[in-house]
Scaffold this motif. Structure first.
Motif, PDB file in Angstrom:
ATOM      1  N   GLN A 137      73.023  68.873 -24.258  1.00 59.21           N
ATOM      2  CA  GLN A 137      71.767  69.421 -23.746  1.00 59.21           C
ATOM      3  C   GLN A 137      70.581  68.957 -24.575  1.00 59.21           C
ATOM      4  O   GLN A 137      69.480  68.761 -24.042  1.00 59.21           O
ATOM      5  CB  GLN A 137      71.818  70.945 -23.725  1.00 59.21           C
ATOM      6  CG  GLN A 137      70.602  71.555 -23.023  1.00 59.21           C
ATOM      7  CD  GLN A 137      70.662  73.060 -22.965  1.00 59.21           C
ATOM      8  OE1 GLN A 137      70.986  73.715 -23.942  1.00 59.21           O
ATOM      9  NE2 GLN A 137      70.360  73.622 -21.815  1.00 59.21           N
ATOM     10  N   ALA A 193      69.409  65.880 -23.150  1.00 58.16           N
ATOM     11  CA  ALA A 193      68.750  66.029 -21.849  1.00 58.16           C
ATOM     12  C   ALA A 193      67.468  66.840 -21.932  1.00 58.16           C
ATOM     13  O   ALA A 193      66.673  66.852 -20.990  1.00 58.16           O
ATOM     14  CB  ALA A 193      69.707  66.690 -20.854  1.00 58.16           C
ATOM     15  N   THR A 222      66.682  62.972 -16.334  1.00 59.38           N
ATOM     16  CA  THR A 222      68.058  63.477 -16.271  1.00 59.38           C
ATOM     17  C   THR A 222      68.552  63.458 -14.828  1.00 59.38           C
ATOM     18  O   THR A 222      67.856  63.915 -13.916  1.00 59.38           O
ATOM     19  CB  THR A 222      68.125  64.915 -16.821  1.00 59.38           C
ATOM     20  OG1 THR A 222      67.702  64.921 -18.182  1.00 59.38           O
ATOM     21  CG2 THR A 222      69.541  65.476 -16.736  1.00 59.38           C
ATOM     22  N   GLU A 245      71.398  64.370 -11.715  1.00 58.69           N
ATOM     23  CA  GLU A 245      72.169  65.556 -11.338  1.00 58.69           C
ATOM     24  C   GLU A 245      73.530  65.549 -12.016  1.00 58.69           C
ATOM     25  O   GLU A 245      73.991  66.584 -12.510  1.00 58.69           O
ATOM     26  CB  GLU A 245      72.334  65.631  -9.817  1.00 58.69           C
ATOM     27  CG  GLU A 245      73.098  66.861  -9.372  1.00 58.69           C
ATOM     28  CD  GLU A 245      73.069  67.076  -7.864  1.00 58.69           C
ATOM     29  OE1 GLU A 245      73.843  67.912  -7.380  1.00 58.69           O
ATOM     30  OE2 GLU A 245      72.270  66.410  -7.174  1.00 58.69           O
ATOM     31  N   TYR A 248      73.172  66.575 -15.573  1.00 55.02           N
ATOM     32  CA  TYR A 248      72.924  68.011 -15.703  1.00 55.02           C
ATOM     33  C   TYR A 248      74.193  68.824 -15.459  1.00 55.02           C
ATOM     34  O   TYR A 248      74.482  69.785 -16.192  1.00 55.02           O
ATOM     35  CB  TYR A 248      71.815  68.472 -14.756  1.00 55.02           C
ATOM     36  CG  TYR A 248      71.604  69.958 -14.869  1.00 55.02           C
ATOM     37  CD1 TYR A 248      71.100  70.488 -16.065  1.00 55.02           C
ATOM     38  CD2 TYR A 248      71.965  70.822 -13.859  1.00 55.02           C
ATOM     39  CE1 TYR A 248      70.946  71.862 -16.222  1.00 55.02           C
ATOM     40  CE2 TYR A 248      71.820  72.190 -14.013  1.00 55.02           C
ATOM     41  CZ  TYR A 248      71.308  72.695 -15.199  1.00 55.02           C
ATOM     42  OH  TYR A 248      71.178  74.054 -15.366  1.00 55.02           O
ATOM     43  N   ASP A 265      69.802  79.159 -12.391  1.00 51.51           N
ATOM     44  CA  ASP A 265      68.753  78.140 -12.352  1.00 51.51           C
ATOM     45  C   ASP A 265      67.763  78.406 -11.224  1.00 51.51           C
ATOM     46  O   ASP A 265      66.548  78.268 -11.395  1.00 51.51           O
ATOM     47  CB  ASP A 265      69.367  76.746 -12.157  1.00 51.51           C
ATOM     48  CG  ASP A 265      70.147  76.271 -13.363  1.00 51.51           C
ATOM     49  OD1 ASP A 265      70.078  76.906 -14.424  1.00 51.51           O
ATOM     50  OD2 ASP A 265      70.851  75.244 -13.229  1.00 51.51           O
ATOM     51  N   THR A 301      66.519  71.849 -15.422  1.00 52.30           N
ATOM     52  CA  THR A 301      67.586  72.462 -14.643  1.00 52.30           C
ATOM     53  C   THR A 301      67.642  71.784 -13.273  1.00 52.30           C
ATOM     54  O   THR A 301      66.781  70.959 -12.946  1.00 52.30           O
ATOM     55  CB  THR A 301      67.357  73.973 -14.485  1.00 52.30           C
ATOM     56  OG1 THR A 301      66.099  74.194 -13.818  1.00 52.30           O
ATOM     57  CG2 THR A 301      67.334  74.670 -15.852  1.00 52.30           C
ATOM     58  N   VAL A 317      65.406  68.801 -11.515  1.00 50.07           N
ATOM     59  CA  VAL A 317      65.979  67.458 -11.292  1.00 50.07           C
ATOM     60  C   VAL A 317      65.749  67.020  -9.854  1.00 50.07           C
ATOM     61  O   VAL A 317      65.302  65.887  -9.592  1.00 50.07           O
ATOM     62  CB  VAL A 317      67.488  67.452 -11.620  1.00 50.07           C
ATOM     63  CG1 VAL A 317      68.126  66.136 -11.168  1.00 50.07           C
ATOM     64  CG2 VAL A 317      67.702  67.653 -13.123  1.00 50.07           C
TER      65      VAL A 317
END
Length: 337
Positions: A162, A165, A171, A173, A176, A225, A250, A254
């Motif tokens: 994390q 990112a 970032t 999907e 994530y 999220d 989140t 994204v």
């Protein structure tokens, strides 16, 4: 204008009520053990630990351990120690997270780091991890210990992942999802698997519970999220937009970033990468997320993982515990509509 996301208290109570009722007596023992093991002659340790332990978390993860153990006929007390260990692992992660994320609030209260400082929060988190592993050892199951130890390592990897990112609007999907697999889903998965392990369930039954927990964890985090951009502060236990203010990338962000115009992407970069958040920017972020259907699609992905979690339990024999676990999937998903 897109999906309206809200928290429905009645649905939440219905979805989790069966599980709460089934494990109530065991959870009483877990809570007593948690308070006992959070004690220390070092005065600051119980102060910091109890600040978070008593702040109203759902205790969903330890309930998974209790329910899956009972589902396979477990009759001893090891599941209580494992459930307490799971909750300590989770609590330690929250203490560490708030330091890494520089969060001011946790479950509607000042984060421990704001009251006792970053150093105390990290060290008390380490103390709780140590207590968790002591309880695992006391149970005497090397397989259960291995599963939870693996989860602890994966969670730590997720924290580092994390960091890479963090504030990075590029970032993807997949990147994530790799973060939330490590940071959230791994502990759900381990919590659901150690119950059947100590109950002597078959390899297939263990795998079913492991898959259920993993996919439930994905669904749970994705709904969280979505709620950060479409929920209500009173229901979230934190301020709406906390993820935005902390520069967290989140899934709604994204998706909105990738679907937006150059101007939209410049907005996200200014706010999240540069930390230059101005009056009205939170409202603008919510508008962009709704404009690009990022909330709907985040919730749709959560529904997908929820369906996979249900399917994982399908081969298992019918029982009140199985039904309660299926209802928990609804609880996680139906926090939004």
């Amino acid at each position: 204008m897109g999906v309206v996301v809200s928290f429905e208290e009645k649905k939440q109570e219905t979805g989790v009520a069966g599980l709460v009722a089934l494990v109530a007596s065991d959870m009483k023992l877990v809570n007593q053990l948690i308070l006992s093991k959070a004690g220390s002659d070092v005065e600051m340790i119980p102060e910091v630990a109890n600040h978070l332990i008593s702040s109203g978390g759902k205790r969903l993860r330890p309930m998974l351990t209790l329910a899956t153990a009972r589902m396979f006929g477990y009759g001893d007390s090891g599941h209580v120690r494992l459930a307490a260990a799971v909750e300590f692992m989770h609590t330690a992660t929250l203490l560490h997270d708030d330091v890494v994320d520089e969060s001011d609030l946790r479950r509607g209260k000042l984060a421990a780091r704001k009251l006792w400082g970053n150093q105390a929060s990290v060290l008390v988190g380490d103390f709780l991890l140590g207590q968790a592993f002591k309880m695992m050892v006391e149970v005497g199951s090397m397989e259960a210990l291995s599963v939870l130890a693996d989860a602890a390592a994966v969670i730590a990897e997720g924290e580092v992942l994390q960091l890479g990112a963090a504030k990075n609007t590029e970032t993807t999907e997949d990147e994530y999802l790799a973060v939330i697999k490590a940071k959230t889903a791994a502990l759900f998965s381990a919590a659901a698997e150690v119950g059947p392990i100590i109950a002597g369930a078959s390899v297939a039954e263990r795998a079913a519970c492991r898959s259920y927990g993993m996919n439930l964890g994905y669904a749970f985090q994705l709904v969280d999220d979505a709620l950060d951009y479409g929920g209500k502060s009173a229901d979230l236990g934190k301020e709406v937009g906390d993820d935005f203010r902390e520069g967290k990338i989140t899934l709604p962000v994204v998706l909105s970033y990738r679907r937006g115009s150059d101007e939209d992407r410049a907005f996200w970069k200014r706010c999240l990468e540069q930390g230059d958040i101005q009056d009205g920017d939170l409202e603008r972020s919510i508008e962009l997320i709704r404009e690009h259907r990022a909330l709907e699609d985040t919730v749709e992905r959560a529904r997908h993982y929820g369906a996979v979690a249900r399917d994982a339990l399908a081969p298992l024999a019918k029982s009140p515990h199985k039904q309660a676990l299926l209802d928990v999937v609804d609880f996680c998903i139906e926090r939004v509509h």
